[in-house]
Design an enzyme around this catalytic site. Structure first.
Site, PDB file in Angstrom:
ATOM      1  N   ASP A 562       0.766  -1.040   0.100  1.00 14.27           N
ATOM      2  CA  ASP A 562      -0.040   0.037   0.048  1.00 14.27           C
ATOM      3  C   ASP A 562       0.859   1.422   0.052  1.00 14.27           C
ATOM      4  O   ASP A 562       2.180   0.978   0.051  1.00 14.27           O
ATOM      5  CB  ASP A 562      -0.809  -0.143   1.287  1.00 14.27           C
ATOM      6  CG  ASP A 562      -2.202   0.966   1.338  1.00 14.27           C
ATOM      7  OD1 ASP A 562      -2.093   1.667   0.204  1.00 14.27           O
ATOM      8  OD2 ASP A 562      -2.830   0.871   2.460  1.00 14.27           O
ATOM      9  N   GLU A 565       2.607   5.222  -3.935  1.00 11.69           N
ATOM     10  CA  GLU A 565       2.685   6.327  -4.824  1.00 11.69           C
ATOM     11  C   GLU A 565       4.178   7.191  -4.800  1.00 11.69           C
ATOM     12  O   GLU A 565       4.422   7.530  -5.964  1.00 11.69           O
ATOM     13  CB  GLU A 565       1.580   7.279  -4.386  1.00 11.69           C
ATOM     14  CG  GLU A 565       0.038   6.651  -4.665  1.00 11.69           C
ATOM     15  CD  GLU A 565      -0.140   5.724  -3.682  1.00 11.69           C
ATOM     16  OE1 GLU A 565       0.225   5.934  -2.502  1.00 11.69           O
ATOM     17  OE2 GLU A 565      -1.043   4.769  -3.663  1.00 11.69           O
ATOM     18  N   ASP A 639      -8.971   3.889  -1.916  1.00 15.70           N
ATOM     19  CA  ASP A 639     -10.097   4.284  -0.618  1.00 15.70           C
ATOM     20  C   ASP A 639     -11.199   4.888  -1.047  1.00 15.70           C
ATOM     21  O   ASP A 639     -11.586   5.787  -0.929  1.00 15.70           O
ATOM     22  CB  ASP A 639      -9.373   5.098   0.151  1.00 15.70           C
ATOM     23  CG  ASP A 639      -7.965   4.453   0.735  1.00 15.70           C
ATOM     24  OD1 ASP A 639      -7.801   2.921   0.652  1.00 15.70           O
ATOM     25  OD2 ASP A 639      -7.163   4.955   1.272  1.00 15.70           O
TER      26      ASP A 639
END
Ligand SMILES: *[C@@H]1O[C@H](CO)[C@@H](O)[C@H](O)[C@H]1NC(C)=O
Length: 985
Positions: A562, A565, A639
């Site tokens: 996760d 980015e 999300d």
């Protein structure tokens, strides 16, 4: 005093200990849009848009980019030349080397560099250690094959003003490269499909030294007035000369120092005669992309690709999300073309659609439209691949050839995943595991979010809540189930922890602009980020996953990446400063969109090498991605929220992933933030059962919502959706295999399967599953007892559950009943697909179960076909030929046959352990929907296989009340891996 607060939750409490950050991190109700840049706030985007406005607005505009005719040469499928960019009225120029490559696959590639930067003849500011070249390594991470040059490509015409090259299959493709101004017209069968620099928006910001201007010029006599000065500035702007953000740029309190000055790229790419363009995920919007230059129903902002942790994203927006695939397609009736913009820097794309003709008489219905796009990247090379189709399959295949296809997943990975932030203890995990069994809900994987760790130190376990991870893993293994633990790229910055110490000491972390280890804020507080661009760092990363390093993990432990980015809570736009430095001294700005993929890939290779000799296909989920990520795992759409519109938005998002080469995708079932109403949760499971990646997930502040908690009738309906998914696993697996072979999407939008049906081009709320002919339209709004589904062809369609014949008309919608317990799911006639009908607890337990084949007889009343791919579902033995791949054909309602779908002889099929065990796996049942009336008195059929023949019983049910006639052939008894015939006549 956190107890009563709605904002409570371990993480809030934890973060808020750092009081400065408290204000930054109150969980908001929706994304803080102003936390992310608009084009106006991104200097290079603003400059390029202004450049475009000026060029388009001025009838005298002439693009200042010209190929120097004598610089051009064509050899072995490649044209090379220099583009001269005229930079002032004195005729001074900048040299930009251009290469146009024609590849064997029929794909063309245009690459433009800048000579000065290429040769390093520039000066960096601020003593920067950054590289001087334009970033030229994107190819190294992204492209895996397909670069062989087409030696057959030929110059068809050449003079002082242009060169025309014929290339591609039977020389059907043509590139007309114009010299003055530079532009390329890509044609297929003589007609233009894609044009570069057609509108003259090419803009390569060349290197220049910074000229320090006197701070406040003193007013002297004869000086221009303020008004005159403003006029002057205005005049400058259109040429792209707004210097305000050339040398540094601030946003949200962060300043980006730009040691190389302005270096953006812009290019207009026109799709001639195409009204619709698609792709460039990830965005939360329709599959057919919207116009971005304002006007009714359009966006005002360009689509943005700059991977970011967009907390509770908004829908119907061109705003950037977590991943980027700069691959765009254009489709019209019977024609598809595309471009792949290979650039990993921040990128914006404007889209406008125009009627083709300026003649007002032809503006009525039927006037052709073209789509014009404008691509803008902050740095790097201009590097674009051009695909001329003509089919959607050509595009996905050729893009797949270049960037790789979906890795063959382990079979468990396409089952159901149960996740939440967080399962609070190993006992909690074991309890959920038992409850799923108790309520007869199949599932394969349970997930642990960040709280399992000791103080967010990955590779550790919280000793209080997870004292016995091994015991937990072993319980899961009893039913062949798996555990996924989260491992993020931010490493807690502490001195008393070996992992952190090594990361810093060995210099494997991303560096700040001074070249020291970059420190930022994430879940653990102060953190450093592993730089997965470095080979040594990746090797070190792999060492951390060894079973004796990451203690408590077993062979059934897999990984979730996760925040890659990367998410940096106190960084600009919640990510890394652009002037950070990666391995090889490339600035973060150059590689930003690649970052998530390199980390995901490093983890993939790490778990693959946990133990010598143990070779299981890794499962690693990623949030951030780029072109190529499909080779190493699955993604989810980030999300989302427990809201009907988020359920709705998930369908086009998953379809967009599919056509863009990364089909192993899904959205959080139930919605991450918030608490879904029971009916929403139920509908979401029904939709999720048709996502390629099927995972329920929930935020830490959300109420517990394991599917068995829903209560009746919801629990039973959800259980039915889960079982439907599991019964169809053989067909899903077959679809994944096709994606692995040639990049075909796993779930397919209407334009992909029916490119000739114009009215289906923009439909993005229904889809086909693989090659099964299963057409599903998930219900995505509340209280919907009926739903309209669009019918793409003249085939007969049967209701999946009742075998009712649906009264359909090609190109029209038909209304289906859709009470809560029902998934609108049709079977297209003419197909054969496989199921395993025996309900089990997990996919592993179904491994040796017999198959059911469903035959849906086509409009012609007598034929159908389909295929099935099976392998051991976990190892790489399939690469050595240990797999079963059958083709099933119903021929003239006379016989159903099974043959090797690749025409392999027995000798070329590896006869390993698994293959031997499959000898006792049979076709148990064949259901023939739409069985012909001539079978009405048939009681048995002959089965021929392995040189023997025996009979099986057939039970015929005549048509009644709109339901099709059907026949069930029982105890067929033919081996799934063998050739056989079922003789019906
Ligand atoms: C993935 O990792 C392997 C092994 O370290 C490396 O060879 C390859 O270049 C990496 N690719 C990407 C896309 O990161």
């Amino acid at each position: 005093m956190l107890v009563a607060s709605p904002l409570s939750g371990k993480w809030t409490a934890y973060i808020c200990l750092a009081t400065i950050l408290c204000t930054l991190f109150t969980p908001a109700v929706s994304v803080k849009e102003h936390d992310f840049k608009k084009c106006q706030q991104s200097g290079f985007c603003k400059r390029n848009r202004a450049f475009a406005d000026h060029a388009i607005g001025s009838s005298a505009w002439k693009s200042p980019y010209n190929i120097l005719p004598e610089s051009g040469s064509f050899k072995d499928g490649q044209f090379q030349a220099s583009i001269l960019k005229t930079i002032d009225d004195d005729g001074n120029t900048i040299r930009l080397p251009i290469t146009v490559s024609f590849l064997e696959s029929g794909t063309a590639r245009v690459t433009v560099d800048e000579e000065k930067r290429q040769k390093g003849e520039i000066e960096l500011r601020h003593d920067s250690k950054a590289r001087k070249e334009r970033y030229n390594e994107a190819e190294q991470w992204v492209i895996v094959d397909g670069l062989a040059l087409d030696k057959e490509a030929k110059v068809a015409y050449e003079d002082k003003s242009q060169i025309t090259v014929k290339y591609g299959p039977s020389s059907k493709f043509e590139a007309v490269i114009n010299f003055s101004p530079f532009g390329v017209d890509f044609k297929r069968d003589g007609s233009s499909q894609i044009k570069f620099n057609d509108r003259g928006l090419l803009n390569v910001e060349h290197w220049r030294p910074k000229i320090e201007k006197p701070a406040e010029p003193e007013k002297k006599e004869g000086e221009e007035t303020v008004e005159e000065k403003k006029e002057e500035e205005k005049k400058e702007e259109p040429k792209g000369e707004d210097e305000s953000t050339w040398w540094d740029e601030s946003f949200g309190g962060n300043t980006d120092t730009k040691p190389r000055g302005p270096e953006s790229l812009g290019l207009d790419i026109s799709f001639v005669g195409y009204e619709h363009v698609y792709g460039i995920p990830s965005h939360a919007g329709p599959l057919a992309l919207k116009n971005t230059r304002g006007g009714e129903g359009n966006y005002e902002e360009p689509y943005r690709l700059y991977n970011a942790d967009v907390f509770e994203y908004i829908l119907d927006s061109p705003m950037t999300l977590y991943g980027a695939i700069p691959f765009m397609q254009a489709h019209r009736k019977d024609s598809s073309v595309g471009v792949f913009w290979l650039n990993a820097a921040e990128t914006w794309i404007d889209i406008t659609t125009h009627k083709d003709s300026k003649n007002p008489l032809s503006l009525g219905i039927g006037a052709k439209k073209s789509t014009q796009t404008h691509w803008i990247s902050e740095s790097g090379l201009l590097d674009v691949f051009v695909f001329l189709g003509p089919t959607p399959q050509d595009l996905t295949r050729k893009y797949g050839e270049l960037t790789g296809t979906t890795a063959m997943p382990q079979e468990f990975a396409i089952g159901y995943h149960q996740c939440r932030w967080n399962y609070v203890s190993d006992e909690d995990v074991k309890d959920v595991d038992r409850k799923m069994d108790k309520f007869k809900m199949p599932y394969d994987v349970i997930w642990l979010d960040i709280e399992y760790t000791e103080e967010k130190k990955y590779f550790t376990w919280d000793a209080h809540s997870f004292p016995d991870p091994i015991g937990m893993g072993k319980q899961l293994d009893l039913h062949g189930r798996k555990l996924v633990t989260i491992i993020d790229p931010h490493i807690k910055n502490v001195d008393n922890w070996q992992v952190s110490k090594e990361l810093k000491e060995k210099g494997f972390a991303v560096k700040n602009k001074e070249g020291n280890t970059f420190d930022g804020w994430c879940w653990p507080g102060s953190s450093n980020w592993i730089d997965a661009f470095s080979p040594a760092a990746r090797e070190w990363w792999a060492s951390l996953f060894k079973y004796d390093a990451f203690k408590g993990t077993l062979t059934n432990t897999w990984i979730w990446n996760d925040m890659n980015e990367p998410s940096v809570f106190n960084g600009p736009e919640t990510t890394m400063p652009k002037d950070n430095l990666h391995y090889g001294n490339w600035e973060h700005r150059d590689v930003h969109n690649l970052n998530g993929m390199t980390f995901h890939n490093a983890t993939h290779h790490a778990v693959k090498s946990r133990k010598p000799g143990e070779l299981q296909r890794p499962f690693v989920l990623t949030r951030s991605f780029f072109s190529g990520s499909q080779r190493v795992g699955a993604m989810w759409t980030g999300d989302n929220q427990a809201a009907w519109d988020h359920l709705q938005a998930s369908i086009p998002m998953v379809l967009s992933q599919g056509i863009s080469g990364f089909p192993f995708s899904g959205a959080d079932v139930g919605g991450f933030f918030g608490n879904p109403e029971k009916d929403l949760q139920t509908r979401w499971y029904q939709a999720g059962a048709f996502y390629p990646f099927f995972r329920g997930h929930a935020h830490i502040d959300a109420r517990r919502r394991e599917p068995y908690l829903a209560g009746e009738p919801y629990t039973s309906i959800i259980a039915a959706a889960l079982r439907l998914r599991y019964s169809l696993l053989p067909s899903w697996y077959t679809a994944f295999h096709q994606a692995y072979v040639d990049g075909t999407p796993i779930v397919k939008p209407m334009f992909y399967t029916h490119p000739s049906e114009e009215s289906g081009l923009t439909i993005d709320d229904q889809f086909f599953v693989g090659n099964t002919g299963l057409l599903v339209k998930p219900v995505t709004d509340q209280n919907r007892d009926s739903i309209d589904i669009w019918i793409p062809d003249d085939e007969v369609y049967y209701d999946y559950f009742t075998y009712d014949i649906i009264p359909t008309t090609k190109g029209k919608k038909v209304t289906l009943d859709s009470p809560l317990h029902k998934i609108p799911l049709l079977m297209q006639g003419g197909r054969i697909f496989a199921r395993r009908d025996r309900p089990r607890r997990s996919s592993a337990l179904m491994r040796w179960d017999d198959y059911t084949l469903v035959v849906t007889i086509g409009r012609d009343g007598k034929s159908a076909e389909g295929d099935l791919y099976v392998d051991d579902g976990e190892s790489y033995d399939f690469e050595k030929g240990q797999y079963i791949h059958r083709k099933f054909i119903l021929d003239g309602a006379q016989k159903i046959s099974s043959t090797d779908s690749e025409g392999r002889g027995v000798k070329s099929i590896q006869q390993g352990e698994w293959m031997k065990k499959m000898q006792s796996v049979f076709v148990d049942k064949i259901v023939v929907v739409g069985a012909p009336g001539s079978w009405v008195n048939k009681k048995e059929v002959a089965v021929e296989s392995d040189g023997r023949s025996w009979s099986a019983s057939l039970e015929y049910s005549p048509a009644a009340n709109g339901r099709a006639a059907f026949a069930v052939i029982k105890k067929v008894g033919a081996r799934i891996g063998a050739d056989w015939n079922v003789v019906l006549a």
